[in-house]
Design an enzyme around this catalytic site. Structure first.
Site, PDB file in Angstrom:
ATOM      1  N   ASN A 166      52.065   5.084   5.993  1.00 26.71           N
ATOM      2  CA  ASN A 166      50.899   5.464   6.789  1.00 26.71           C
ATOM      3  C   ASN A 166      49.618   4.763   6.344  1.00 26.71           C
ATOM      4  OD1 ASN A 166      50.533   6.773   4.375  1.00 26.71           O
ATOM      5  ND2 ASN A 166      50.152   8.792   5.244  1.00 26.71           N
ATOM      6  N   PHE A 168      46.825   1.857   6.358  1.00 29.19           N
ATOM      7  CA  PHE A 168      46.326   1.078   7.490  1.00 29.19           C
ATOM      8  C   PHE A 168      44.965   0.472   7.192  1.00 29.19           C
ATOM      9  CE2 PHE A 168      44.854   5.480   8.303  1.00 29.19           C
ATOM     10  CZ  PHE A 168      43.484   5.267   8.399  1.00 29.19           C
ATOM     11  N   SER A 309      45.412  10.059  13.522  1.00 28.82           N
ATOM     12  CA  SER A 309      46.602   9.208  13.572  1.00 28.82           C
ATOM     13  C   SER A 309      46.284   7.935  14.346  1.00 28.82           C
ATOM     14  CB  SER A 309      47.739   9.965  14.267  1.00 28.82           C
ATOM     15  OG  SER A 309      47.337  10.379  15.561  1.00 28.82           O
ATOM     16  N   MET A 310      47.191   6.986  14.300  1.00 29.59           N
ATOM     17  CA  MET A 310      47.009   5.711  14.989  1.00 29.59           C
ATOM     18  C   MET A 310      46.776   5.957  16.485  1.00 29.59           C
ATOM     19  SD  MET A 310      49.561   2.429  14.783  1.00 29.59           S
ATOM     20  CE  MET A 310      50.956   3.257  15.555  1.00 29.59           C
ATOM     21  N   HIS A 331      42.621  15.780   4.580  1.00 31.08           N
ATOM     22  CA  HIS A 331      42.576  14.332   4.362  1.00 31.08           C
ATOM     23  C   HIS A 331      42.987  13.557   5.599  1.00 31.08           C
ATOM     24  CE1 HIS A 331      46.904  14.388   4.269  1.00 31.08           C
ATOM     25  NE2 HIS A 331      47.038  13.211   3.684  1.00 31.08           N
ATOM     26  N   GLY A 332      43.336  14.248   6.667  1.00 34.56           N
ATOM     27  CA  GLY A 332      43.760  13.575   7.888  1.00 34.56           C
ATOM     28  C   GLY A 332      44.315  14.571   8.882  1.00 34.56           C
TER      29      GLY A 332
END
Length: 402
Positions: A166, A168, A309-310, A331-332
């Site tokens: 993950n 990027f 997310s992407m 954190h995401g």
């Protein structure tokens, strides 16, 4: 309004409460959190962020305060994994109509996946500062030499590289159409080796001294034990390596953009924050070791990065210093299904549809990173409105994956 539930509020002696900032959590992650809460070293309570999900070693999205001890598997093997972001003076209308050449240039400049820099002196200055700590690590722990192929060359050539999974690199636009650079990576192969080595040592030590751990992955080192000081030294070095790795990558990306885009300046100090790490802090009147596994520090007025997310939004946030979360936040987005489940459920066409408007890989090799495999980032943000304020909202236009 944020959602929070409490497990073990009327806990038996020796078990602390678990405060969870979401109701969207799978049973296996709940059980993992309950196991953590049983440890005698845990202080006050365990906090679980709204992106919480099952993890290896310990729950991703957990904040674990411990007294006089550290759990190596809770820190994990991607020691110091985290984010780096910087705002530029560029506006969206200064970007080319097609971003493919920019993405290709970044991919050519920054090694991704298993790739590394070909020249051992590619990031010479950064490596020079890290070298004394690496030498001490290898001298004290020759087992690390056996875990890495050509260990000295490995850690040196991986400084300024992305890795896979993950991790990027993204070019984003904020609410004012200003261009940002954001990236996500950690301590690469050397961090993995450090993590695995000390997790094994902790399990070995626990097998001798303590026989009733709820999970062997929760083996810990206590202050004064044989390996505690060595682990603290090693994990601190790994965390610094991860920070430098992101810093060096950011330099490479900025340099690349300068060749392809109009002249620009950096208009905001770069944010460089870990989300897999351990640090000594004071909470509820006690000095403790705080392990944030998939969580970032959100001290009052501290800036942080919460990526989506992407293909979905990301956020630059300012911490509120909420003591109940040990001054932490998500954190995401957090995974809601495993990588294997995502590959089975979704198709390449799904990936193309969900990443419309983003110049990125859209092949089966990144299908496990499809946005639908992650929780809704806006719901995650809503569940932690008492932990952080949103400063900027970012949307990706380029995404480079490992």
């Amino acid at each position: 309004m944020p959602v929070k539930m409490v497990l073990n509020a009327k806990a038996s002696p020796g078990t602390v409460p678990v405060k969870i900032y979401t109701k969207e959590i799978e049973h296996a992650a709940l059980e993992q959190l309950k196991n953590i809460a049983q440890l005698p070293i845990v202080y006050s309570h365990v906090a679980a962020m709204p992106d919480v999900h099952l993890g290896k070693g310990a729950t991703v999205g957990s904040v674990i305060p411990t007294v006089g001890a550290i759990i190596p598997a809770a820190v994990g093997v991607d020691i110091g994994c985290g984010m780096n972001a910087v705002r530029t003076s560029l506006q969206a209308n200064q970007l080319p109509d097609s971003l493919k050449s920019v993405r290709a240039a970044i991919e050519a400049r920054v090694p991704v996946g298993f790739a590394r820099h070909k020249m051992i002196n590619a990031r010479e200055s950064a490596c020079k500062d890290l070298a004394p700590g690496a030498d001490r690590l290898f001298e004290k722990h020759p087992a690390l030499l056996k875990m890495l192929r050509d260990p000295q060359r490995t850690w040196v050539t991986q400084v300024g590289t992305l890795g896979g999974g993950n991790h990027f690199i993204e070019i984003c636009l904020d609410e004012s159409d200003q261009v940002w650079v954001m990236l996500h990576s950690g301590s690469r192969g050397i961090g993995n080796a450090i993590g695995q080595h000390f997790i094994k040592l902790a399990r070995k030590d626990m097998a001798v001294h303590i026989h009733n751990l709820p999970d062997r992955d929760l083996a810990y080192f206590s202050e004064g034990s044989q390996h505690f000081d060595d682990y603290v030294e090693a994990v601190n070095w790994g965390q610094e390596y991860a920070r430098v790795n992101r810093q060096e990558m950011m330099k490479l990306v900025i340099g690349c953009l300068r060749e392809y885009l109009p002249p620009f300046t950096l208009t905001s100090e770069a944010i460089n924050c870990h989300h897999n790490y351990v640090v000594r802090e004071a909470h509820f009147g006690r000095d403790v070791f705080v392990t944030r596994k998939g969580a970032i520090s959100a001290q009052r007025d501290q800036l942080g990065i919460i990526p989506g997310s992407m293909g979905s939004r990301s956020y630059i946030v300012r911490g509120k210093g909420n003591p109940e979360s040990f001054c932490s936040c998500a954190h995401g987005a957090g995974r809601k299904m495993s990588r294997n489940a995502a590959r089975k459920r979704f198709t390449r066409r799904d990936l193309e549809e969900q990443t419309k408007g983003v110049d990125c890989r859209k092949d089966s090799g990144v299908l496990d990173e499809i946005p639908a495999a992650y929780k809704d980032i806006d719901r995650v943000m809503g569940n932690q409105s008492d932990l952080v304020d949103v400063v900027h909202t970012l949307r990706q236009v380029i995404c480079v994956k490992g």
